[in-house]
Design a protein around this motif. Structure first.
Motif, PDB file in Angstrom:
ATOM      1  N   PHE A 161       0.827  -1.197   0.000  1.00  0.00           N
ATOM      2  CA  PHE A 161       0.000   0.000   0.000  1.00  0.00           C
ATOM      3  C   PHE A 161       0.867   1.255   0.000  1.00  0.00           C
ATOM      4  CE2 PHE A 161      -4.096   1.877   0.760  1.00  0.00           C
ATOM      5  CZ  PHE A 161      -3.855   3.004   1.505  1.00  0.00           C
ATOM      6  N   LYS A 162       1.936   1.219   0.807  1.00  0.00           N
ATOM      7  CA  LYS A 162       2.768   2.417   0.892  1.00  0.00           C
ATOM      8  C   LYS A 162       3.686   2.555  -0.306  1.00  0.00           C
ATOM      9  CE  LYS A 162       2.666   2.468   5.865  1.00  0.00           C
ATOM     10  NZ  LYS A 162       3.320   2.201   7.110  1.00  0.00           N
ATOM     11  N   MET A 163       4.072   1.440  -0.907  1.00  0.00           N
ATOM     12  CA  MET A 163       5.005   1.520  -2.028  1.00  0.00           C
ATOM     13  C   MET A 163       4.337   1.927  -3.320  1.00  0.00           C
ATOM     14  SD  MET A 163       7.904  -1.420  -1.854  1.00  0.00           S
ATOM     15  CE  MET A 163       7.200  -2.283  -3.178  1.00  0.00           C
ATOM     16  N   ALA A 164       3.058   1.597  -3.473  1.00  0.00           N
ATOM     17  CA  ALA A 164       2.414   1.766  -4.778  1.00  0.00           C
ATOM     18  C   ALA A 164       2.477   3.185  -5.340  1.00  0.00           C
ATOM     19  CB  ALA A 164       0.968   1.284  -4.709  1.00  0.00           C
ATOM     20  N   PRO A 165       2.171   4.230  -4.549  1.00  0.00           N
ATOM     21  CA  PRO A 165       2.222   5.565  -5.157  1.00  0.00           C
ATOM     22  C   PRO A 165       3.600   5.895  -5.693  1.00  0.00           C
ATOM     23  CG  PRO A 165       1.229   5.683  -2.984  1.00  0.00           C
ATOM     24  CD  PRO A 165       1.768   4.321  -3.141  1.00  0.00           C
ATOM     25  N   PHE A 166       4.634   5.428  -4.983  1.00  0.00           N
ATOM     26  CA  PHE A 166       5.979   5.786  -5.415  1.00  0.00           C
ATOM     27  C   PHE A 166       6.341   5.123  -6.720  1.00  0.00           C
ATOM     28  CE2 PHE A 166       6.496   8.269  -1.898  1.00  0.00           C
ATOM     29  CZ  PHE A 166       6.174   7.598  -0.743  1.00  0.00           C
ATOM     30  N   ILE A 167       5.869   3.882  -6.909  1.00  0.00           N
ATOM     31  CA  ILE A 167       6.207   3.208  -8.148  1.00  0.00           C
ATOM     32  C   ILE A 167       5.497   3.872  -9.319  1.00  0.00           C
ATOM     33  CG2 ILE A 167       6.035   1.028  -9.375  1.00  0.00           C
ATOM     34  CD1 ILE A 167       6.681  -0.381  -6.923  1.00  0.00           C
ATOM     35  N   VAL A 168       4.230   4.272  -9.119  1.00  0.00           N
ATOM     36  CA  VAL A 168       3.522   4.950 -10.202  1.00  0.00           C
ATOM     37  C   VAL A 168       4.217   6.273 -10.512  1.00  0.00           C
ATOM     38  CG1 VAL A 168       1.326   5.937 -10.878  1.00  0.00           C
ATOM     39  CG2 VAL A 168       1.368   3.864  -9.558  1.00  0.00           C
ATOM     40  N   PHE A 169       4.607   6.971  -9.462  1.00  0.00           N
ATOM     41  CA  PHE A 169       5.310   8.245  -9.601  1.00  0.00           C
ATOM     42  C   PHE A 169       6.621   8.051 -10.356  1.00  0.00           C
ATOM     43  CE2 PHE A 169       5.136  12.481  -8.318  1.00  0.00           C
ATOM     44  CZ  PHE A 169       6.325  12.913  -7.782  1.00  0.00           C
ATOM     45  N   LEU A 170       7.309   6.972  -9.990  1.00  0.00           N
ATOM     46  CA  LEU A 170       8.600   6.677 -10.611  1.00  0.00           C
ATOM     47  C   LEU A 170       8.449   6.478 -12.099  1.00  0.00           C
ATOM     48  CD1 LEU A 170      11.495   5.992  -9.572  1.00  0.00           C
ATOM     49  CD2 LEU A 170      10.858   3.627  -9.847  1.00  0.00           C
ATOM     50  N   GLY A 171       7.434   5.656 -12.474  1.00  0.00           N
ATOM     51  CA  GLY A 171       7.219   5.402 -13.889  1.00  0.00           C
ATOM     52  C   GLY A 171       7.000   6.677 -14.676  1.00  0.00           C
ATOM     53  N   ALA A 172       6.374   7.671 -14.019  1.00  0.00           N
ATOM     54  CA  ALA A 172       6.126   8.929 -14.718  1.00  0.00           C
ATOM     55  C   ALA A 172       7.370   9.795 -14.779  1.00  0.00           C
ATOM     56  CB  ALA A 172       4.995   9.678 -14.033  1.00  0.00           C
TER      57      ALA A 172
ATOM     58  N   LEU B  84       9.533   2.314 -19.373  1.00  0.00           N
ATOM     59  CA  LEU B  84       9.098   2.867 -18.097  1.00  0.00           C
ATOM     60  C   LEU B  84       7.594   3.018 -18.023  1.00  0.00           C
ATOM     61  CD1 LEU B  84      11.772   5.466 -17.199  1.00  0.00           C
ATOM     62  CD2 LEU B  84      11.011   3.553 -15.838  1.00  0.00           C
ATOM     63  N   GLY B  85       6.941   3.155 -19.189  1.00  0.00           N
ATOM     64  CA  GLY B  85       5.483   3.242 -19.165  1.00  0.00           C
ATOM     65  C   GLY B  85       4.859   2.006 -18.557  1.00  0.00           C
ATOM     66  N   SER B  86       5.515   0.869 -18.751  1.00  0.00           N
ATOM     67  CA  SER B  86       4.942  -0.356 -18.182  1.00  0.00           C
ATOM     68  C   SER B  86       5.146  -0.439 -16.683  1.00  0.00           C
ATOM     69  CB  SER B  86       5.584  -1.582 -18.814  1.00  0.00           C
ATOM     70  OG  SER B  86       6.050  -1.288 -20.078  1.00  0.00           O
TER      71      SER B  86
END
Lengths: 348, 162, 364
Positions: free
Chosen positions: A97-108, A136-138
Motif C-alpha cells: 500500500f505504501k510503495m504503490a504511489p511511489f512506483i507509479v510516480f517513478l514510472g512517470a 518505463l510506461g509499463s
C-alpha cells in the motif's frame, strides 16, 4: 548535463573529491533540476485543466487563491494534502500500500531524463532513448495493480485490474506507432529523432508522409489510454467505482497519484512532440530558430495538452470491452498497416 | 467489413462534432457569480427567514395552527379590562397579550402557509437567507416583547401548543 | 463476488443500496435495497390538515415538486368536486410542464455525468437555473414550492411573466439541439447505452412500468393523452416513443431520448398554454376550510417519472384519514432487477441512470 558539470567545476575544492562523487553529483543535480521543473509544470497543468474545464462548462474555475484567476490553487491544494492525516487502513497489505504511489510516480518521472528540451537541454542522451521511455510506461502498471490489490477493497481491485488490462493493451499500438517514426530515422536516440526533423515544418514527421500523419493520431489516442484520461478513464471512473484504484488513498499518497497522472500526461505529450512535431526545432522552413528551443518545445507540448483536456470534457467514457475492442481490433491493425507503409517508403 | 470502417468513420465524426460544440462554449461568457462579492438579487416574494412585526400581532394563533411542522409556539393571555386599548396598524383591536412567540427556523419548512393565515399580515417571509448559526437552538427566534402578568412564564419555550 | 454499491455512491441518484452478485465483470443479480430515505410521509400527513399536506408532497420527488403537488391537489379537488377557472388551469399546466423540463434536464445532465461526460451536466443546470428563477419570482421558492393549492394557486404570476417565458423557450429549444449534438448523437454514448438494459414491452407491461420508461420500450401510453386531466385534451402535442433506432427497442438510449423529445413537446405545450391564458383570480375557488365529504378517491397524473397516483380516504374531518401514494419509480425498480441481469458493472450505472429514479419518491 555537460553545462552542469562545468558549472560545478567552479566550486572550490571540487576537483579534490573522489571520482565517484564527481560522477554522481552532476547526475543528481541535473535530475533534481528537471524534477523541480517537471513539478512546476505539473502544478501549472492541474490549474490549466481546471480553468479549461470551467470555461467549457460556462463557469469560472479557480479565481480566488493567489489573486489573478487563482493561480496558486494547486499549491494550496498540495499544501492541504500534505497536512492531512495519513490514513493506512488496517486490513491492507501495508508494505504494498505504501510503495504503490511511489512506483507509479517513478514510472512517470524517470522517463523525463531522456526528453530533449533544447539543443543541449537533456539530462542524458541514451542511445536507446525511446525504448527506455516505452519501458518505463509499463512500470506504472505494476504500481497500479499494487494499489488495487493492497487496498483490500473490491472497488480498488476492479480499478486496478481494469487499469492493468487497459495500459498493457494500449502500449502495443503506441509502440508500433512509434516504430513508424524510428524506421525513417534509423536510431532510437531522442536527439537523433529531433535532428532528423530539423529544417522547418515540412520536415516534421507529422507532415512528412501520410503514414506518419496517421501514426501521430494513433499514438495520441493510445497515449490517452496509457495515462487513464477520458475517454479511457475507467480505472478511476468516478461515477462507477468511486475512485477506482486510489479509493483508499488520502493525503500525500493521493497527491502522488494525482501528480503522477499529470506528469504522465506531460510525458506522453513531450514524447509526441519530440517524435512527431519536431521537438525544439523551428517552425520556419529555413530552420532559423527565432524562438528558443525549450520555449517552442513547451508551446507545442501545451497545444497537444490543450487538445487532451478538451477531449476529456467533451466525450463520455468507453466501457471496458469497448476499450479493448478499440485497442486490439482498430488501433493495432491500423498501426501495423502504417508500419508496412513506412517500411515500403523506406526501401523504395 | 464495411460496417467496421463505417463505425470508425462515424465514431471519428461524432467525436469531432462533440468537441466542436464544447469548443464553442469555451468562448462564451461564464454564468458564475462569485458569491460573497457578487450576490443574486432575491425576488421580493422569496421565502426565507420569517419575521413577525409583533406590534401588529393580535395573538390569534392561526399561524401556529396551520403550520405543518409545528414550528411556531404561541402563548397568550387575555388583556385586563382596565388596560388601555391597543390597536394594530390596520385598526384591529388587540385583545390578547402574546408573551411567548417563538419560531424555530430549524423546524420551519418554508411553505409560507402561516403568512397567508395571518389576518393582520404581521408575519412575513423575508428574502434574508444568510443566517447560519453555530448552535441549533440559536435558530429559535423570539419575537414577543411583553411579559405575562397572571401566568408565570416557563423558563424554556415549549413546543407548539395552542 | 458480492459487491455492494452502497448507500453512499456517486451514481445511485440518492441513497440506494445495490447488492451486485458479480462474476468477474458480468453481473448475475442486482438486488436493490431501499428505505434509506423513508420519512413516513403517509403516516405523517394523517396528522396534518389538507392544505398543510402540500409541502410534504413536494418533498417526495424533490426534482419535480410541482407535479407531485398537482397530483395531490387534483385528487382532493376531485373528492370535493371543486372546479377551477381557466387561468388556474393554464397556469398549472405551464408550471407542470416547466417542472417537467427541469426534471428531464436533471435526468439528462446526471446521466451524462454517470456515463463520463461532465459537460452536459453543467449546461443542463445552467438552463435549469432560468426555470428555477421563474419559479422563484412567482412563488418564492426554487425547489419546494407549495404553489398548487387546493382550489387554486398560491400567487398569480407577475406581470410580464408570459413574455419572458416565451423568450426563454425561444432561447432554450436550440440548446436542446446543442445537447443532442454533444451527447445524444455521440458515437461513444450510443455504444454505451444503445444495446444495454433492454426492457422489452412485455416486461414493462407485466411490471407496471409507466412514464418515459414505458414509452422508451415502444408502448405509447401517456396519462395526459389517455385519461386527460386539467384540460390536456385541448392541447396539441405528440407523445414521443422509443423507436429502437440504434438497437433493440427498450434500451437505455431509447428511454433517454424519449425524455429529450418530451422536453421539446413540453415547450410546445407551454407556448399553447401561454396563448390560452385569460385574466382571472387564482384564489377564486379556494375554500375557506378544506373539509371534504367522507369517501375515497384515486386520481392519477403524469409526473416526469411516470404515472403518479394518490389514493385518499377521507372521514369527513379536516385531516385526511389515509393518503397512499403510488410512486412510479418504485415500480420501475423491480423491472430494473430483471433488466440488469447479465450486464456489466458499467452497464448497471447506465441502466440506473436511464430509468431516472429519485429515492425520495421510492421511499416516501
Amino acid at each position: 548535463m555537460q553545462s552542469i558539470a562545468q558549472l560545478l567545476q567552479l566550486i572550490p575544492k571540487y576537483d579534490t573529491l573522489p571520482e565517484i562523487w564527481r560522477l554522481l553529483i552532476p547526475i543528481l543535480v541535473s535530475c533534481l533540476l528537471f524534477f523541480a521543473l517537471m513539478a512546476l509544470a505539473v502544478l501549472f497543468l492541474v490549474w490549466l485543466e481546471r480553468k479549461i474545464s470551467a470555461h467549457i462548462q460556462d463557469r469560472l474555475g479557480p479565481m480566488y487563491v493567489g489573486g489573478w484567476h487563482g493561480w496558486a490553487q494547486t499549491l494550496a491544494d498540495a499544501l492541504k494534502l500534505l497536512l492531512k492525516e495519513d490514513i493506512v487502513p488496517d486490513a491492507t497489505d501495508k508494505l504494498l500500500f505504501k510503495m504503490a504511489p511511489f512506483i507509479v510516480f517513478l514510472g512517470a518521472f524517470a522517463a523525463y531524463v531522456v526528453i530533449p528540451f533544447g539543443v543541449s537541454s537533456i539530462v542524458t542522451d541514451l542511445n536507446i532513448g525511446i525504448l527506455y521511455v516505452v519501458a518505463l510506461g509499463s512500470l506504472s502498471v505494476v504500481g497500479i495493480i499494487m494499489a488495487g490489490w493492497a487496498s483490500n477493497n473490491k472497488y480498488s481491485l476492479y480499478g486496478g485490474m481494469r487499469a492493468a488490462a487497459q495500459i498493457i493493451s494500449y502500449e502495443i499500438p503506441a509502440a508500433v506507432a512509434i516504430m513508424t517514426v524510428i524506421i525513417p530515422v534509423g536510431s532510437l536516440s531522442m536527439v537523433d529523432i529531433v535532428n532528423a526533423q530539423s529544417g522547418g515544418i515540412q520536415n516534421w514527421f507529422i507532415f512528412r508522409n501520410p503514414f506518419t500523419f496517421l501514426a501521430f493520431f494513433i499514438y495520441f489516442i493510445a497515449s490517452l489510454a496509457e495515462v487513464n484520461r477520458t475517454p479511457f478513464d475507467i480505472p478511476e471512473a468516478e461515477s462507477e467505482l468511486v475512485a477506482g484504484f486510489h479509493t483508499e488513498y488520502s493525503g500525500m499518497r493521493f497527491a502522488f497519484f494525482f501528480l503522477a497522472e499529470y506528469a504522465n500526461m506531460l510525458l506522453v505529450t513531450c514524447v509526441a512532440t519530440t517524435l512527431f512535431l519536431g521537438g525544439w526545432t523551428s517552425v520556419l522552413p529555413g530552420g532559423s530558430q527565432l524562438i528558443p528551443g525549450p520555449i517552442l518545445f513547451f508551446l507545442k507540448a501545451f497545444a497537444i495538452i490543450f487538445v487532451q483536456m478538451w477531449l476529456r470534457w467533451s466525450v463520455p467514457r468507453l466501457r471496458v470491452d469497448q476499450l479493448m475492442y478499440l485497442s486490439w481490433k482498430v488501433l493495432l491493425p491500423i498501426s501495423f498497416a502504417l508500419v508496412l507503409g513506412v517500411g515500403w517508403l523506406a526501401v523504395r | 467489413m464495411l460496417s467496421y470502417f463505417k463505425d470508425i468513420g462515424l465514431g471519428i465524426i461524432t467525436v469531432l462534432n462533440s468537441m466542436w460544440v464544447a469548443c464553442r462554449h469555451f468562448f462564451t461568457r461564464s454564468v458564475t457569480l462569485q458569491y460573497p462579492t457578487e450576490k443574486w438579487t432575491m425576488p421580493e416574494r422569496a421565502r426565507a427567514k420569517l419575521f413577525n412585526k409583533i406590534e401588529d400581532c393580535i395573538g390569534c394563533s392561526q399561524c401556529a395552527r396551520v403550520c405543518p411542522t409545528r414550528c411556531i409556539t404561541i402563548k397568550t393571555e387575555k388583556r385586563g379590562k382596565d388596560e388601555p386599548e391597543i390597536l394594530a396598524s390596520d385598526g384591529t383591536p388587540i385583545k390578547l397579550r402574546t408573551y411567548i412567540y417563538d419560531i424555530d427556523m430549524a423546524l420551519c419548512c418554508y411553505c409560507g402557509l402561516c403568512t397567508f393565515s395571518c389576518p393582520t399580515h404581521c408575519l412575513q417571509m423575508t428574502p434574508a437567507y444568510e443566517y447560519s448559526v453555530y448552535a441549533i437552538k440559536d435558530h429559535i427566534y423570539q419575537f414577543a416583547k411583553e411579559k405575562p402578568l397572571s401566568v408565570r412564564a416557563p423558563a424554556e419555550p415549549t413546543t407548539a401548543s395552542f | 463476488m458480492t459487491l455492494n454499491m452502497g448507500p453512499q455512491h456517486p451514481s445511485t441518484h440518492g441513497v440506494l443500496r445495490l447488492e451486485l452478485k458479480t462474476d468477474g465483470e458480468i453481473v448475475a443479480d442486482a438486488i436493490p435495497h431501499i428505505g434509506y430515505l423513508h420519512r413516513c410521509f403517509e403516516k405523517l400527513v394523517e396528522n396534518v390538515e389538507y392544505p398543510g399536506v402540500v409541502p410534504f408532497t413536494d418533498r417526495m420527488d424533490y426534482c419535480a415538486a410541482m407535479n407531485m403537488e398537482l397530483g395531490y391537489v387534483l385528487t382532493v379537488e376531485k373528492l370535493m368536486g371543486i372546479h377551477v377557472n381557466n387561468r388556474v388551469r393554464c397556469l398549472r399546466i405551464i408550471m407542470a410542464e416547466l417542472d417537467r423540463i427541469s426534471s428531464h434536464l436533471i435526468a439528462a445532465g446526471t446521466y451524462g455525468n454517470d456515463i463520463g461526460s461532465f459537460t452536459p451536466f453543467m449546461w443542463c443546470f445552467r438552463d435549469r437555473e432560468t426555470i428555477l428563477d421563474f419559479f422563484e419570482e412567482t412563488c418564492g421558492a426554487r425547489l419546494l414550492y407549495n404553489y398548487n393549492w387546493i382550489g387554486g394557486l398560491m400567487f398569480d404570476v407577475k406581470p410580464g411573466f408570459e413574455k419572458r417565458l416565451i423568450e426563454f423557450i425561444d432561447y432554450f429549444e436550440p440548446q436542446v439541439d446543442n445537447l443532442n449534438k454533444l451527447l445524444s448523437d455521440n458515437f461513444i454514448f450510443i455504444r454505451r447505452t444503445a444495446n444495454v438494459g433492454i426492457i422489452s414491452p412485455e416486461l414493462a407491461k407485466s411490471y407496471g412500468v409507466t412514464g418515459p420508461n414505458l414509452r422508451g420500450s415502444g408502448i405509447k401510453f401517456d396519462v395526459r393523452k389517455d385519461e386527460p386531466y386539467l384540460g390536456y385534451e385541448d392541447f396539441d402535442f405528440e407523445v414521443p416513443v422509443g423507436l429502437g433506432e440504434y438497437g433493440p427497442v427498450g434500451s437505455c438510449w431509447d428511454r433517454y431520448m424519449v425524455r429529450i423529445r418530451e422536453v421539446k413537446e413540453s415547450c410546445k405545450i407551454i407556448r399553447q398554454a401561454v396563448a390560452r391564458l385569460t385574466p382571472g383570480d387564482v384564489h377564486e375557488s379556494i375554500p375557506k376550510r378544506v373539509k371534504p365529504p367522507a369517501g375515497e378517491v384515486y386520481m392519477r397524473t403524469e409526473c416526469p417519472r411516470g404515472e403518479l397516483g394518490y389514493y385518499i380516504v377521507s372521514d369527513g374531518s379536516t385531516k385526511p384519514y389515509r393518503v397512499k401514494v403510488k410512486s412510479p419509480c418504485f415500480t420501475v425498480m423491480s423491472a430494473f432487477r430483471e433488466a440488469s441481469r447479465g450486464t456489466m458493472i458499467a452497464d448497471i450505472i447506465a441502466i440506473l441512470g436511464s430509468i431516472d429514479i429519485v429515492l425520495g419518491e421510492i421511499d416516501r
